[in-house]
Motif scaffolding. Structure first.
Motif, PDB file in Angstrom:
ATOM      1  N   LEU A 166      48.325   6.132  60.571  1.00 42.63           N
ATOM      2  CA  LEU A 166      47.781   7.263  59.816  1.00 42.63           C
ATOM      3  C   LEU A 166      46.850   8.078  60.712  1.00 42.63           C
ATOM      4  O   LEU A 166      46.880   9.317  60.694  1.00 42.63           O
ATOM      5  N   ALA A 167      46.040   7.373  61.512  1.00 43.39           N
ATOM      6  CA  ALA A 167      45.102   8.067  62.396  1.00 43.39           C
ATOM      7  C   ALA A 167      45.849   8.932  63.405  1.00 43.39           C
ATOM      8  O   ALA A 167      45.471  10.076  63.660  1.00 43.39           O
ATOM      9  N   ALA A 175      50.242   7.545  52.018  1.00 45.18           N
ATOM     10  CA  ALA A 175      51.012   8.376  52.960  1.00 45.18           C
ATOM     11  C   ALA A 175      52.066   9.181  52.212  1.00 45.18           C
ATOM     12  O   ALA A 175      52.345  10.342  52.548  1.00 45.18           O
ATOM     13  N   LEU A 176      52.644   8.588  51.170  1.00 44.59           N
ATOM     14  CA  LEU A 176      53.658   9.268  50.368  1.00 44.59           C
ATOM     15  C   LEU A 176      53.080  10.536  49.741  1.00 44.59           C
ATOM     16  O   LEU A 176      53.712  11.597  49.765  1.00 44.59           O
ATOM     17  N   GLY A 177      51.862  10.435  49.193  1.00 42.98           N
ATOM     18  CA  GLY A 177      51.229  11.596  48.569  1.00 42.98           C
ATOM     19  C   GLY A 177      51.015  12.718  49.563  1.00 42.98           C
ATOM     20  O   GLY A 177      51.349  13.879  49.307  1.00 42.98           O
ATOM     21  N   LEU A 178      50.487  12.366  50.749  1.00 40.74           N
ATOM     22  CA  LEU A 178      50.213  13.402  51.757  1.00 40.74           C
ATOM     23  C   LEU A 178      51.520  13.987  52.286  1.00 40.74           C
ATOM     24  O   LEU A 178      51.628  15.196  52.533  1.00 40.74           O
ATOM     25  N   GLY A 179      52.526  13.124  52.444  1.00 40.62           N
ATOM     26  CA  GLY A 179      53.827  13.608  52.914  1.00 40.62           C
ATOM     27  C   GLY A 179      54.471  14.541  51.898  1.00 40.62           C
ATOM     28  O   GLY A 179      55.048  15.568  52.264  1.00 40.62           O
ATOM     29  N   SER A 223      56.600  12.568  59.351  1.00 43.34           N
ATOM     30  CA  SER A 223      55.825  11.430  59.853  1.00 43.34           C
ATOM     31  C   SER A 223      55.284  10.580  58.699  1.00 43.34           C
ATOM     32  O   SER A 223      55.419   9.352  58.694  1.00 43.34           O
ATOM     33  N   PHE A 224      54.674  11.238  57.733  1.00 45.07           N
ATOM     34  CA  PHE A 224      54.095  10.493  56.610  1.00 45.07           C
ATOM     35  C   PHE A 224      55.178   9.758  55.816  1.00 45.07           C
ATOM     36  O   PHE A 224      55.015   8.599  55.442  1.00 45.07           O
ATOM     37  N   ARG A 263      56.044  10.814  67.326  1.00 42.60           N
ATOM     38  CA  ARG A 263      57.142  11.471  66.626  1.00 42.60           C
ATOM     39  C   ARG A 263      57.604  10.597  65.463  1.00 42.60           C
ATOM     40  O   ARG A 263      57.456   9.377  65.512  1.00 42.60           O
ATOM     41  N   PRO A 264      58.224  11.215  64.439  1.00 42.64           N
ATOM     42  CA  PRO A 264      58.742  10.403  63.324  1.00 42.64           C
ATOM     43  C   PRO A 264      59.707   9.326  63.815  1.00 42.64           C
ATOM     44  O   PRO A 264      59.732   8.220  63.286  1.00 42.64           O
TER      45      PRO A 264
END
Lengths: 115, 272
Positions: free
Chosen positions: B145-146, B35-39, B78-79, B16-17
Motif C-alpha cells: 500500500l505504501a 485497497a478495494l475501496g481506493l481502487g 495497482s489497488f 507496476r500492477p
C-alpha cells in the motif's frame, strides 16, 4: 455539455448570439523540449493555451509524457520572427562555387606546424 | 528498451500492477477490503473522466483529462490487483465481474460530469483528498500500500495543480464562467462529507490505512486556500447520504458499470 445553451432560458428579446456564439481562439504557443541535461532545447511542436502557465502544463501533457524531457520552454508563436519563405533564395543560397569560404580552400604555408 | 510493449515502459523501479500480481505475500482481508475501496474510487473516476475524451472544450484539455483518467486507471489497477491477491481474483475479475452492491467507491466519483466547471469542481475535491490521503498512506505499515501510494501521490500532485489552475481561471474569468464554477462547486459539495466518514473497517486496519476523519482538517485548509485565491465561498449545502464504502450507491453507478462491463461480460475470458 460543451457548446449549446445550458441555461434553457433564452428569451426572444435576449441579445443572445445563439449556441454557436463565436469564441476567441486560444493563442498559439511553440514548445521546446530539452531531452536531457547538457543538450539544448529543441522545437517539439505547438499547442493552444489561454495563457503561459497553462501552455507549460499543456506542453507537459502533449510532449513529455513518455520520458522525453527535463525542461520545457513555451514561447508565444507571435513572438517568433521568421525568415521570409519567399526570400529563401537570397537567404539560403548554396555555398557551392564559394570554396574560399572554407578553410580547406587555402594551402597551408610551409613551416606552419599547428594549423 | 527491452520491454515487449512500448506502453508498459515504467522508468526506474516504480511498482507496476504486474509486479504486484506476482507478490508472495497476500494482504490481510481488512487491507484487501481497504485497497478495494481506493481502487474502486480511482476506477469509477477514470470511467467518468474518459467521457470527456473528444468532448473537452479544447484539444489540449482533452489530452489533459485523458492523462488524468489514465493515471487513475493505473492506480485502480495497482489497488485492485493487490486486493485480488487476498481472494485469488485478478484486477479484471474485480473491475468487470462485480455487481453494483459489491463496489466500494464513494458517491463523489460517480457523480455526473455536468459541464466542464462541474467536472473541475469534482476534480478539485478528488485531487485534494487523494493528495492528503496518498501522502499519508505512503507511510503505511503495509509495504505494498505504501509503495502504491508513494507512486500515485506524484501523479495526483499534478491533478491537483490542473484543477486549481482551472478553478482560478473559471472563477476569475467571465461572468458566465464564474457562475458555472459556483454552480459546479455547489453541486459537488454534498459529496465531500462521505470522504471523511470513518467506517468499521478502519478500526481493523491499524496503521496500514489512513483514518478518513484525520484528513478533514488538512483538506479543509487546502480547499480554503484555493477558494480564497479564486474569490469563492465554501458552498453552504448539507451533506448527502453516503454509504458507498458499504456498497450503497446512488442511481448513477449502475449505468457506469453497465457501460464499463458490457464488453467483458459479453465475451468472458477475452483479453485486450
Amino acid at each position: 455539455m460543451t457548446g449549446g445553451s445550458t441555461t434553457g432560458d433564452d428569451g426572444a428579446t435576449a441579445p443572445s448570439t445563439g449556441p454557436q456564439e463565436a469564441r476567441a481562439a486560444w493563442p498559439l504557443w511553440e514548445v521546446f523540449v530539452r531531452s536531457s541535461r547538457g543538450l539544448s532545447h529543441v522545437h517539439a511542436g505547438s499547442l493552444h493555451a489561454p495563457d503561459a502557465e497553462m501552455a507549460v502544463r499543456n506542453a507537459r501533457d502533449l510532449y513529455t509524457r513518455r520520458n522525453e524531457g527535463v525542461s520545457l520552454w513555451v514561447v508565444p508563436a507571435s513572438s517568433i520572427i521568421t525568415s521570409d519563405p519567399d526570400a529563401k533564395d537570397a537567404f539560403f543560397e548554396s555555398p557551392q562555387g564559394k570554396d574560399y569560404r572554407h578553410a580547406t580552400y587555402y594551402t597551408k604555408s610551409e613551416g606552419v606546424k599547428h594549423l | 528498451m527491452s520491454e515487449a510493449s512500448a506502453t508498459r515502459i515504467t522508468p526506474g523501479n516504480a511498482l507496476r500492477p504486474e509486479d504486484i500480481a506476482l507478490l508472495e505475500t497476500r494482504p490481510a482481508d481488512a487491507v484487501a477490503q481497504y485497497a478495494l475501496g481506493l481502487g474502486d474510487d480511482a476506477l469509477i473516476l477514470a470511467q467518468r473522466l474518459g467521457w470527456w475524451i473528444s468532448r473537452a472544450p479544447e484539444l489540449e484539455e482533452d489530452v489533459a483529462l485523458a492523462n488524468i483518467a489514465l493515471d487513475q486507471i493505473g492506480h485502480a489497477r495497482s489497488f485492485l490487483t493487490y486486493a485480488g491477491r487476498a481472494w485469488d481474483r485478478t484486477e479484471d475479475d474485480l473491475a468487470y465481474f462485480r455487481r453494483e452492491p459489491e463496489f466500494r467507491s464513494v458517491h463523489l466519483v460517480e457523480q455526473p460530469n455536468g459541464d466542464f466547471a462541474r467536472t473541475i469542481a469534482r476534480q478539485l475535491v478528488v485531487a485534494l483528498y487523494q493528495w492528503e490521503l496518498y501522502s499519508r498512506l505512503a507511510g503505511s505499515t503495509d509495504p505494498t500500500l505504501a509503495a502504491i501510494a508513494a507512486k500515485a501521490v506524484k501523479e495526483v500532485d499534478y491533478h491537483r495543480d490542473h484543477s486549481i489552475q482551472w478553478v482560478l481561471r473559471l472563477a476569475l474569468g467571465t461572468e458566465e464562467s464564474r457562475r458555472r464554477m459556483i454552480a459546479g462547486l455547489t453541486l459537488t459539495w454534498p459529496y465531500v462529507e462521505e470522504l471523511f466518514a470513518d467506517y468499521p473497517l478502519i478500526d481493523a486496519l491499524g496503521d496500514a490505512g489512513v483514518r478518513p476523519s484525520s484528513l478533514r482538517a488538512p483538506f479543509d485548509a487546502a480547499v480554503q486556500a484555493v477558494l480564497d485565491e479564486a474569490d469563492l465561498e465554501l458552498p453552504a449545502v448539507p451533506g448527502a447520504v453516503g454509504g458507498g464504502r458499504l456498497g450503497r450507491h446512488s442511481e448513477h453507478l449502475g449505468y457506469i458499470l453497465a457501460e464499463m462491463q458490457v464488453l467483458a461480460r459479453e465475451h468472458p475470458g477475452a483479453s485486450w
